[in-house]
Design an enzyme around this catalytic site. Structure first.
Site, short mmCIF file in Angstrom:
data_model
loop_
_atom_site.label_atom_id
_atom_site.label_comp_id
_atom_site.label_asym_id
_atom_site.label_seq_id
_atom_site.Cartn_x
_atom_site.Cartn_y
_atom_site.Cartn_z
N SER A 138 0.83 -1.19 0.00
CA SER A 138 0.00 0.00 0.00
C SER A 138 0.87 1.25 0.00
CB SER A 138 -0.91 0.00 1.23
OG SER A 138 -1.59 -1.22 1.36
N ASP A 166 6.04 3.92 6.59
CA ASP A 166 5.93 5.26 7.16
C ASP A 166 7.24 5.70 7.81
OD1 ASP A 166 3.10 5.62 6.57
OD2 ASP A 166 2.77 4.07 8.07
N LYS A 207 4.61 0.87 10.06
CA LYS A 207 3.60 0.86 9.01
C LYS A 207 2.22 0.97 9.65
CE LYS A 207 3.88 -2.06 5.64
NZ LYS A 207 3.61 -0.99 4.65
N GLU A 230 -0.96 -6.11 5.79
CA GLU A 230 0.40 -5.91 5.32
C GLU A 230 1.38 -6.87 6.02
OE1 GLU A 230 0.23 -1.17 4.11
OE2 GLU A 230 0.70 -1.75 6.17
#
Length: 250
Positions: A36, A95, A105, A114
């Site tokens: 993502s 992130d 994340k 994920e």
């Protein structure tokens, strides 16, 4: 999208995604996880460009509704973890990335899927921009660790997270819609900020958070990622290995 129409940062992210796909998504790989985030859009673009013949025998497993849409719109064959319990590789975003390739994340609240996909893969490769690079997790991503919780246990989990030393913990609220953010699995997401002293030992923190009853998954991905590619501010691409070494590719 033509590279000339992209901003310098987006062009660098695109170049990083292309470099990751070229190096790791080899033609012989058959089961591929699609992660993502904005950089993954460019990774899918590059995979599609490998050609219909290369992609015809492949199965692609998404980590989110966004990833599922990318797979379908790219004309790729959609699968899931039930039909593909073992993947060759997953390409995903992050992130925050520390020197040991530990990740934060869950900024998009889909870190449960994920992590399931990442742990099902032989290799996890991250593509991001330079703003996600940190020495210690939390240096760049200051919004906290995403913690997915069962709705009925959210308040209890909040209390336990604060007892573990979180300096700021709250249920993530929606932006365009009133009320809390609901994950793809119907749960809530707590964002928990911890001091740097705690973040220096992400393995211990992950174990403590996972022990809280009601916690479904935690957005700490420790020891899972093998390689990361970053689009830099000057338009170049930097590759980071797990030993903390960096290599400028372009």
């Amino acid at each position: 999208m033509a590279s000339s129409s992209l901003s310098p940062l987006e062009s660098a992210k695109r170049a990083a995604a292309f470099a990751a796909v070229d190096a790791h998504v080899r033609p012989e790989l058959r089961h591929i996880g699609i992660g993502s985030g904005s950089t993954v859009v460019y990774a899918v673009e590059r995979i599609v460009a490998q050609g219909a013949d290369v992609n015809a025998p492949r199965l692609f497993v998404p980590t989110s509704l966004q990833a599922k849409t990318l797979i379908i719109e790219g004309g790729l064959r959609l699968a899931d973890v039930d039909t593909c319990p073992e993947l060759d590789i997953v390409i995903d975003g992050a992130d925050d990335v520390d020197l040991a390739l530990n990740l934060i994340k869950g900024g998009g609240a889909c870190h449960l899927q994920e992590k399931v996909i990442a742990e099902s893969s032989k290799e996890m490769v991250v593509v991001a921009d330079h703003r996600k690079m940190s020495k210690v997790l939390g240096d760049s991503w200051t919004k906290g660790i995403p913690v997915e919780v069962a709705p009925f246990a959210a308040q209890k989990a909040l209390g336990r997270i604060r007892q573990l030393g979180s300096t700021s913990a709250h249920i993530r609220m929606g932006v365009a819609k009133a009320g809390p953010v609901v994950t793809d699995n119907g749960n809530l997401c707590i964002d928990a900020v911890f001091p740097q002293a705690v973040m220096r030992n992400p393995d211990h923190l992950l174990r403590q958070l996972k022990l809280i009853t009601g916690v479904v998954e935690v957005g700490l991905f420790n020891g899972i990622c093998q390689m990361a590619y970053f689009g830099m501010a000057d338009g170049s691409v930097t590759k980071q290995s797990r030993d903390g070494s960096y290599e400028t590719l372009s």
